[in-house]
Write a protein that holds these residues in place. Structure first.
Motif, mmCIF file in Angstrom:
data_model
loop_
_atom_site.group_PDB
_atom_site.id
_atom_site.type_symbol
_atom_site.label_atom_id
_atom_site.label_comp_id
_atom_site.label_asym_id
_atom_site.label_seq_id
_atom_site.Cartn_x
_atom_site.Cartn_y
_atom_site.Cartn_z
ATOM 1 N N VAL A 127 32.658 3.012 -1.785
ATOM 2 C CA VAL A 127 33.540 1.889 -1.445
ATOM 3 C C VAL A 127 32.731 0.762 -0.816
ATOM 4 O O VAL A 127 31.699 1.000 -0.189
ATOM 5 N N CYS A 128 33.250 -0.450 -0.999
ATOM 6 C CA CYS A 128 32.680 -1.577 -0.282
ATOM 7 C C CYS A 128 33.048 -1.427 1.189
ATOM 8 O O CYS A 128 34.045 -0.797 1.536
ATOM 9 N N ASP A 129 32.223 -2.005 2.053
ATOM 10 C CA ASP A 129 32.503 -1.975 3.489
ATOM 11 C C ASP A 129 32.293 -3.390 3.991
ATOM 12 O O ASP A 129 31.171 -3.897 3.868
ATOM 13 N N PRO A 130 33.333 -4.085 4.484
ATOM 14 C CA PRO A 130 34.709 -3.645 4.770
ATOM 15 C C PRO A 130 35.566 -3.507 3.510
ATOM 16 O O PRO A 130 35.210 -4.051 2.470
ATOM 17 N N VAL A 131 36.706 -2.845 3.690
ATOM 18 C CA VAL A 131 37.538 -2.539 2.521
ATOM 19 C C VAL A 131 38.989 -2.251 2.908
ATOM 20 O O VAL A 131 39.281 -1.861 4.042
ATOM 21 N N TYR A 132 39.898 -2.474 1.936
ATOM 22 C CA TYR A 132 41.317 -2.088 2.037
ATOM 23 C C TYR A 132 41.382 -0.576 2.319
ATOM 24 O O TYR A 132 40.824 0.216 1.550
ATOM 25 N N PRO A 133 42.014 -0.134 3.402
ATOM 26 C CA PRO A 133 41.893 1.262 3.852
ATOM 27 C C PRO A 133 42.454 2.332 2.912
ATOM 28 O O PRO A 133 42.098 3.499 3.028
ATOM 29 N N VAL A 134 43.327 1.952 1.959
ATOM 30 C CA VAL A 134 43.982 2.945 1.106
ATOM 31 C C VAL A 134 42.988 3.749 0.261
ATOM 32 O O VAL A 134 43.170 4.949 0.041
ATOM 33 N N TYR A 135 41.918 3.098 -0.195
ATOM 34 C CA TYR A 135 40.968 3.811 -1.066
ATOM 35 C C TYR A 135 40.393 5.028 -0.352
ATOM 36 O O TYR A 135 40.377 6.139 -0.885
ATOM 37 N N VAL A 136 39.908 4.810 0.849
ATOM 38 C CA VAL A 136 39.290 5.920 1.578
ATOM 39 C C VAL A 136 40.355 6.915 2.042
ATOM 40 O O VAL A 136 40.218 8.121 1.836
ATOM 41 N N ASP A 137 41.435 6.429 2.636
ATOM 42 C CA ASP A 137 42.434 7.334 3.208
ATOM 43 C C ASP A 137 43.029 8.281 2.163
ATOM 44 O O ASP A 137 43.257 9.460 2.442
ATOM 45 N N SER A 138 43.301 7.771 0.951
ATOM 46 C CA SER A 138 43.879 8.649 -0.066
ATOM 47 C C SER A 138 42.872 9.717 -0.497
ATOM 48 O O SER A 138 43.262 10.836 -0.845
ATOM 49 N N ASN A 139 41.603 9.407 -0.436
ATOM 50 C CA ASN A 139 40.579 10.415 -0.744
ATOM 51 C C ASN A 139 40.352 11.386 0.411
ATOM 52 O O ASN A 139 39.999 12.541 0.181
ATOM 53 N N ASN A 157 30.876 12.147 3.319
ATOM 54 C CA ASN A 157 30.731 12.197 1.852
ATOM 55 C C ASN A 157 31.189 10.932 1.142
ATOM 56 O O ASN A 157 31.594 10.991 -0.013
ATOM 57 N N VAL A 158 31.182 9.826 1.840
ATOM 58 C CA VAL A 158 31.552 8.562 1.196
ATOM 59 C C VAL A 158 30.315 7.658 1.162
ATOM 60 O O VAL A 158 29.586 7.570 2.155
ATOM 61 N N ILE A 159 30.087 7.045 0.016
ATOM 62 C CA ILE A 159 29.003 6.062 -0.084
ATOM 63 C C ILE A 159 29.568 4.706 0.314
ATOM 64 O O ILE A 159 30.502 4.214 -0.333
ATOM 65 N N TYR A 160 29.035 4.143 1.390
ATOM 66 C CA TYR A 160 29.490 2.825 1.842
ATOM 67 C C TYR A 160 28.541 1.758 1.315
ATOM 68 O O TYR A 160 27.320 1.913 1.411
ATOM 69 N N MET A 161 29.110 0.697 0.804
ATOM 70 C CA MET A 161 28.285 -0.401 0.276
ATOM 71 C C MET A 161 28.587 -1.642 1.115
ATOM 72 O O MET A 161 29.605 -2.307 0.894
ATOM 73 N N PRO A 162 27.723 -1.925 2.086
ATOM 74 C CA PRO A 162 28.010 -3.041 2.994
ATOM 75 C C PRO A 162 28.099 -4.366 2.241
ATOM 76 O O PRO A 162 27.310 -4.618 1.329
ATOM 77 N N CYS A 163 29.093 -5.160 2.615
ATOM 78 C CA CYS A 163 29.257 -6.505 2.054
ATOM 79 C C CYS A 163 29.320 -7.454 3.241
ATOM 80 O O CYS A 163 30.351 -7.549 3.911
ATOM 81 N N THR A 164 28.230 -8.139 3.478
ATOM 82 C CA THR A 164 28.139 -9.033 4.638
ATOM 83 C C THR A 164 27.528 -10.364 4.190
ATOM 84 O O THR A 164 27.124 -10.510 3.030
ATOM 85 N N ALA A 165 27.490 -11.276 5.143
ATOM 86 C CA ALA A 165 26.922 -12.593 4.824
ATOM 87 C C ALA A 165 25.495 -12.442 4.295
ATOM 88 O O ALA A 165 25.065 -13.187 3.410
ATOM 89 N N GLU A 166 24.755 -11.440 4.798
ATOM 90 C CA GLU A 166 23.352 -11.249 4.414
ATOM 91 C C GLU A 166 23.198 -11.019 2.907
ATOM 92 O O GLU A 166 22.208 -11.445 2.319
ATOM 93 N N ASN A 167 24.125 -10.301 2.284
ATOM 94 C CA ASN A 167 24.007 -10.096 0.829
ATOM 95 C C ASN A 167 25.055 -10.900 0.057
ATOM 96 O O ASN A 167 25.377 -10.569 -1.090
ATOM 97 N N GLY A 168 25.565 -11.943 0.684
ATOM 98 C CA GLY A 168 26.543 -12.792 -0.013
ATOM 99 C C GLY A 168 27.814 -12.032 -0.369
ATOM 100 O O GLY A 168 28.507 -12.381 -1.317
#
Lengths: 404, 404
Positions: A127-139, A157-168
């Motif tokens: 999942v992207c991080d931050p993210v809409y909580p339903v994706y993780v919670d349902s899993n 066991n979740v792969i987090y993919m940070p999405c911040t200003a640093e990576n646009g």
């Protein structure tokens, strides 16, 4: 003695909106003379468009006469709506999607929450991080996410993919290989998007490693820029690796009407098994079709008149987005999103946490937003404002913020 | 490479209604001059009552004005509806159920299908045989049911409780101990019920062994006899062992409108954990509330005017039930159900299977029903007719059957 699903017990409390509620209540009680402006929740405020209201009245009348009464709807949705969606949302855009690949539901939240069920219990999700909580919670509920670490706010066991200003705000391809990749584009909460070229990288990657992209396009109607795709099926290769979720909540104000759909292409297969067949079976077993009246309301969304009216509504909210974006810029903030999405994502001032800024904005300006940390650890240091308020309130809120 | 949920692959095809459809189509094509009367599917035919239509029009108008527009509904349902249900369906009958124990949903099928999810993956389920297929199928999808035996049509890890003429269609307490017991009363497909005393035995048993009764009361409105309870919560002790499912589909004709509710008492606990909290969490994560317009329609079902109108509708269908029951008796059949339920269950003539009788009735009388074997192995030798047709068609069908 019966036992409960212990995975549910691992879920941390959903404190975000209840904490916001409590803080706002305390502030109101202490400051009965101050008016509060709420730009926190992603709920619409404009009434349904006249064409939709008219279609619903007509459908209600049909339900009151024996000759035109409609009982059980087809589990997967009425043909009239599936055909219209396939044509207007997909075929007219050059996407190869057939009517029988569209599954009408009571909303994208249900679809996003339920879709994981047709995949193996040991699937690894990204999942992207931050993210809409339903994706993780349902899993979490399905037992796929391992253990929760309270310090980092992450699951083992979740792969987090940070999405911040640093990576646009563009997630990087993960190092570990996931089975299911959730992408929300335009993104909630950051309001940012992926270009066609950026999304192509994901489609190619998913096809290469055999992953499924669960593509949440609930905010598609807000896309303004040419190089941002409206559907993942605009990308070559998506039919073998992607499922798309769509909603009528934000483009047509259906948050309290409830309708959405999932697109599951027949080319998405595990060996000989079509995911399409499994989703059809789930729909048929645990769902009984969306209301006739509401499927008729959705048809109005695709009428000439309806399209013009909802475009005006989207424009109304996007004018708000511009007011927020520009106002924050003038006030000296680093601001993101708001161009192809109704969410504005701002960097909180140096030295403050997301919650510090929440308190500051509430106390000094009487404006309610959402702390970025509520959407995941990489949301810390950010803050979300939504464009779904009224224009007058939005202008007033920004005047207050600029006056700080 | 992603993998699918293999439990789905264990499900046998749902051939029942598609086989019926194919047979009816073939008959129509071969006999274009004959009219077919369908008493097979449990879908209503009467239009929505005027009070409901009026309430929906009013709610649609509210959605069209900014001052009265309703966005996201509370996940668990509007307070106005939960309070009304708690009072009229429970408290007025002497049942101790509070408004916050009522969870509004888009229908009893969704609730029946989803509720298993809050229980442990290795829970052992018990079902009546014959039975509404959703109970078993949703547990198959969750991997609880073991392997399917095509010869017997049963699953290795499911406790089947035969309900046949021999035991008066009242299931016996199982020898093995189940964790979850599905009871549908009044029953689909047999149209039979349990008396208060019979149900008390189940409640006491569930409390003794620590099982949960999942009580499907979708046909409650058809109960005519005094000693048949309308809710399991009329039985002392049910608050610690039962969940009840209710529907607006059959009492108020909402099959194409979609609304139902589950009652989860706070006293139902596994250790310190309330099942109520888990179901609330599921609702909050994978559902986004039922439409405002439809919750308003449900309010009309509880109005003075609405109650009178839907009582007439129930009486209309029950007159059909009487026509079918009496007509079959006169024609010499062994007949069950139809007194407290809109389903009539008949024994097919000696030497015929359920499918033989289906073919016989279609070919000789042009009447479509449902073969009992489609609902489970103990349904073999039986046949279901429904009272949901029009009065005229029902009378005509029985004239044809009596003329055989």
């Amino acid at each position: 003695m019966f036992q409960v699903n212990e995975n549910y017990l691992k879920l941390p409390g959903s404190y975000l909106f209840s904490t916001i509620g409590k803080k706002v209540k305390a502030y109101s009680e202490a400051n009965p003379d101050k008016t509060i402006i709420r730009l926190g929740i992603g709920d619409v405020t404009q009434p349904l468009a006249p064409a939709i209201i008219e279609a619903m009245h007509k459908a209600v009348d049909e339900m009151g006469r024996a000759e035109t009464f409609h009982g059980y709807a087809p589990d997967l949705g009425y043909e009239f709506l599936r055909t219209t969606i396939a044509k207007q949302d997909y075929q007219d855009r050059g996407c190869h999607i057939e009517a029988d690949e569209i599954f009408i539901s009571d909303g994208a939240k249900s679809d996003c929450g339920n879709m994981q069920e047709v995949f193996a219990a040991d699937s690894c999700i990204a999942v992207c991080d931050p993210v809409y909580p339903v994706y993780v919670d349902s899993n979490v509920m399905a037992g796929r996410t391992g253990e929760y670490d309270e310090t980092t706010g992450t699951w083992s066991n979740v792969i987090y993919m940070p999405c911040t200003a640093e990576n646009g705000f563009a997630p990087k391809l993960p190092e570990e290989t996931p089975d299911l990749i959730y992408l929300c584009v335009p993104n909630n909460p950051t309001g940012t998007t992926l270009t066609r070229d950026q999304l192509k990288v994901w489609v190619d990657y998913a096809n290469k490693v055999g992953a499924v992209i669960l593509y949440d396009a609930a905010y598609e109607a807000y896309i303004a820029q040419e190089d941002v795709p409206h559907s993942i099926f605009e990308i070559e290769g998506a039919r073998t690796c992607a499922i798309e979720f769509r909603s009528f909540s934000k483009n047509a104000g259906f948050t309290g009407v409830r309708l959405g759909f999932a697109v599951v292409p027949k080319d998405l297969k595990c060996g000989d098994v079509m995911v399409h067949s499994l989703w059809a079976r789930r729909h048929g077993t645990k769902f009984n079709g969306a209301p006739y009246i509401i499927q008729k309301a959705a048809m109005a969304v695709y009428s000439q008149e309806g399209k013009a009216q909802i475009q005006e509504q989207v424009a109304y909210y996007m004018r708000n987005a511009r007011v927020i974006y520009d106002g924050l810029k003038v006030a000296g903030y680093e601001v993101y999103g708001g161009v192809n999405a109704p969410y504005i994502w701002l960097k909180v001032p140096e030295g403050m946490t997301s919650w510090d800024f929440f308190d500051y904005l509430l106390e000094k300006a009487g404006v309610v937003g959402t702390p970025g940390s509520g959407f995941g650890p990489s949301g810390e240091g950010y803050f979300r404002l939504t464009a779904f308020g009224t224009y007058e309130n939005t202008v007033a809120a920004l005047e207050r913020i600029r006056g700080l």
